[in-house]
Design a protein around this motif. Structure first.
Motif: not given
Length: 321
Positions: A185-187, A200-201, A204-206, A217-222
């Motif tokens: 799931x994307x942030x 919900x925006x 859960x990501x916080x 971290x350089x890149x987050x893939x979702x």
């Protein structure tokens, strides 16, 4: 059917490394699949990352749908290591089909739900976004009629693992300079037909986002959204562009959502405007992406349209090490 990743020939930290990345590939309407097969059989990639949601769904038809999907995937999986993480379509029965069919690094500790590995110049962390959600019981699938999730104790273990792993990765950055993460799931997202984005925006990501920012971290893939969206570097909703350009030495991670490989749920939709200033590019079209790490300072990302393989989007991410 079961997918194991053992004994792969990992490249050295001095070699160019190529990764093919996508999410949400089903048994029906797998638009990107022919392009993916061509990719691996032509040796145009080194590692494939499937960022959650397989078959739609593996548990259906008494799990024979999972068997059929793995049969379809054999021309791809026979040629290159395929690294995975769980998506929402794997949540039923406590991720049973996912846990029994995939064998990722650290399986003995974390059941393939979260783990890490090094390949060439990159350290990769796979994390499970689904530990925070409830999956409603479904009638007619094996007689189990209870809800599944959330999993607060597993989520706590995951946070501890991610922080400890990132500390080690940062200490080893002189050898393995890039740190990447992937989870389903994307942030951040701008699709107008998904409550994750609009209501919900992705609250859960916080805790995970804090760690990704803290340790660089350089890149987050979702994936999850059946669209493509590239973000500006962002943390806590604030755009944090680099010095000379957005992607030159940014102080925050770049998020890339590529969840449009193709499934029976079809594509999702964007409105006329993004849902935040952090959104740089939005494309509602089938496709998958390439990440190429050329050296310690230059990484290139591109998204391709499928099924024709034409160019959709690209960036260069540069870091002074």
């Amino acid at each position: 059917y079961q997918r194991r990743v053992h004994g792969a020939v990992w490249k050295s930290t001095h070699d160019v490394a190529r990764f093919t990345i996508y999410g949400d590939l089903g048994l029906q309407n797998p638009v990107a699949f022919p392009g993916l097969v061509q990719e691996v059989q032509n040796d145009a990639t080194d590692v494939v990352l499937h960022v959650g949601d397989f078959a739609y769904d593996m548990f259906e038809r008494n799990a024979t749908k999972g068997n059929d999907w793995f049969s379809m995937m054999e021309p791809l999986q026979a040629h290159k290591p395929v690294m995975v993480c769980p998506g929402n379509h794997e949540g039923m029965y406590d991720f049973l089909n996912y846990r029994k069919r995939f064998s990722m690094p650290m399986r003995e500790e974390f059941d393939s739900l979260f783990y890490s590995f090094d390949f060439g110049m990159a350290h990769w962390i796979a994390y499970d976004t689904e530990l925070y959600f409830v999956y409603d019981a479904m009638e007619g699938h094996g007689g189990v009629h209870r809800n599944f999730g959330p999993y607060p104790e597993l989520a706590k273990r995951q946070l501890q693992f991610v922080e400890n792993d990132l500390k080690k990765a940062v200490a080893n950055r002189h050898n393995v300079p890039w740190i990447m993460a992937y989870g389903h799931r994307p942030m951040y997202c701008s699709d107008i037909d998904d409550e994750d984005c609009t209501l919900m925006r992705n609250q859960w990501k916080t805790s995970l986002e804090d760690l990704f920012y803290k340790y660089g971290v350089d890149i987050v893939f979702e994936a999850h959204q059946h669209t493509y969206e590239r973000l500006f570097p962002v943390y806590n909703g604030t755009v944090m562009n680099g010095s000379e350009s957005a992607y030159n030495n940014p102080p925050a991670p770049v998020h890339i959502v590529s969840g449009s490989a193709g499934c029976d749920e079809d594509l999702q939709h964007f409105g006329p405007n993004p849902l935040g200033s952090w959104s740089a590019v939005r494309i509602a079209a089938y496709g998958f992406g390439h990440l190429t790490l050329y050296n310690a300072s230059h990484a290139h990302w591109e998204q391709l349209f499928m099924p024709n393989g034409t160019f959709a989007d690209e960036i260069w991410l540069t870091k002074e090490r």
